[in-house]
Scaffold this motif. Structure first.
Motif, short mmCIF file in Angstrom:
data_model
loop_
_atom_site.label_atom_id
_atom_site.label_comp_id
_atom_site.label_asym_id
_atom_site.label_seq_id
_atom_site.Cartn_x
_atom_site.Cartn_y
_atom_site.Cartn_z
N THR A 1 0.83 -1.20 0.00
CA THR A 1 0.00 0.00 0.00
C THR A 1 0.87 1.25 0.00
N PRO A 2 0.39 2.34 -0.60
CA PRO A 2 1.13 3.60 -0.51
C PRO A 2 0.92 4.32 0.82
N HIS A 3 -0.02 3.83 1.61
CA HIS A 3 -0.37 4.47 2.88
C HIS A 3 0.48 3.87 4.00
N VAL A 4 1.70 4.35 4.15
CA VAL A 4 2.62 3.83 5.17
C VAL A 4 3.26 4.99 5.92
N ALA A 5 3.14 4.99 7.24
CA ALA A 5 3.80 5.96 8.10
C ALA A 5 4.75 5.21 9.02
N VAL A 6 5.96 5.76 9.19
CA VAL A 6 6.98 5.11 10.01
C VAL A 6 7.49 6.11 11.04
N THR A 7 7.60 5.66 12.28
CA THR A 7 8.14 6.50 13.35
C THR A 7 9.22 5.74 14.11
N THR A 8 10.17 6.48 14.64
CA THR A 8 11.17 5.92 15.56
C THR A 8 11.32 6.88 16.74
N ASP A 9 11.57 6.31 17.90
CA ASP A 9 11.71 7.15 19.10
C ASP A 9 12.86 8.13 18.98
N ASP A 10 13.97 7.68 18.33
CA ASP A 10 15.16 8.52 18.24
C ASP A 10 15.26 9.30 16.93
N GLY A 11 14.27 9.13 16.04
CA GLY A 11 14.29 9.85 14.78
C GLY A 11 15.27 9.32 13.76
N SER A 12 15.80 8.10 13.96
CA SER A 12 16.79 7.55 13.04
C SER A 12 16.18 7.05 11.73
N TYR A 13 14.85 6.93 11.68
CA TYR A 13 14.16 6.56 10.44
C TYR A 13 12.74 7.08 10.54
N GLY A 14 12.23 7.59 9.44
CA GLY A 14 10.87 8.12 9.44
C GLY A 14 10.75 9.34 10.32
N SER A 15 9.60 9.52 10.93
CA SER A 15 9.35 10.67 11.79
C SER A 15 9.75 10.34 13.23
#
Length: 305
Positions: free
Chosen positions: A176-190
């Motif tokens: 899917t094109p609907h993908v959000a990624v987060t990391t606590d330390d900001g090393s990938y995604g938001s």
């Protein structure tokens, strides 16, 4: 020789689910994947065909003479009935998982699968957001495929402490094109938590369902957000399980039944997937007020497991 395992269940949690099988499963592949390990087991087509997203497997570690008496439970990432195999993803945390990671292709492990209650699937098309922390995403890709096969739409919100602890970002983007990624330390995604982009993803898809897997605080927060936006919340809990078949009662959670009464439900049989609105998240690990069979006036901590 394979043998069927009979589980102890309460009438409240009894649903139509496959009977698990105990067998000796040969290791077909065992390799590192980022911070985790990918394990592929030859289970035979009968076991693999009975797996649904959200089911788990319980493995005995160390053999008959090992001091590690308890099985380790792992969510099933993939099942391939054609190849007669299932795939697990695990992190090395303690003696058991360290011993499992030291196995080799061709070794055999004692396996019970499939176990638990899987994610519910609607008969028709739905829009759903799939939320996971770390390798809690393991069952989500098969779930997404089944939703898409029914004509639905899916979005992913994947998070972890750091980039190396994310799992399946590429798999999600292939679906899917609907993908959000987060990391606590900001090393990938938001930089942030999975709950940060979740409201926007629900609105973007018009989602009516949110499926999640991860640590308890995350599941509680996801349920609160999903409920606020009018979506159903299905949560796969990551409780420690000593037996996996509903006998030992080590994985119980306070869950409100359809009759409004709170009971201890076993994560290994009534779950691991629960309606998030029915779990009393703030009371996990306690004897809460109103629990059937407990002293409602004097709640106290359950002894440490």
């Amino acid at each position: 020789m394979d043998r069927e395992i009979q589980r102890s269940e309460s009438p409240l949690s009894r649903q139509s689910r496959p009977t698990p099988t105990q067998s000796s499963a040969e290791i077909l592949a065992l390799e590192p994947v980022g911070a985790y390990h990918r394990l592929v087991l030859d289970t035979g087509s009968d076991v693999a065909a009975r797996v649904s997203p959200g089911h788990f497997a319980a493995l005995a570690i160390g053999g008959r003479d090992s001091s590690m008496l308890l099985r380790r439970a792992f969510s099933i990432h993939r099942a391939d009935p054609g190849a007669g195999s299932i795939e697990l993803v695990f992190a090395v945390h303690g003696r058991g998982t360290k011993a499992l990671a030291a196995h080799h292709v061709g070794d055999s492990v004692d396996l019970i699968a499939p176990l638990g209650t899987p994610f519910p699937l609607s008969g028709g098309p739905v829009a759903a957001v799939l939320v996971a922390g770390g390798y809690g995403s393991a069952p989500m890709f098969g779930l997404a495929e089944q939703i898409l096969d029914r004509g639905g739409r899916v979005g992913f919100v994947l998070g972890a402490a750091s980039a190396d602890k994310l799992f399946g970002v590429g798999l999600a983007r292939a679906l899917t094109p609907h993908v959000a990624v987060t990391t606590d330390d900001g090393s990938y995604g938001s930089k942030g938590r999975v709950t940060d982009p979740l409201p926007g993803m629900i609105r973007e898809l018009g989602a009516t369902e949110v499926h999640s897997c991860g640590p308890m605080p995350m599941l509680r927060a996801v349920t609160e957000i999903a409920t606020a936006y009018g979506a159903r919340s299905h949560t796969a809990v990551e409780e420690a399980m000593a037996c996996g078949i509903g006998i030992c009662m080590t994985c119980v959670l306070p869950v409100v039944g359809e009759d409004g009464v709170t009971r201890f439900e076993r994560s290994c049989t009534a779950g691991p997937v629960f309606d998030g609105t029915k779990v009393r998240w703030e009371d996990a690990g306690t004897l809460p007020a109103g629990l059937e069979g407990a002293d409602a006036m004097n709640p106290h901590r359950v002894p440490a497991r």
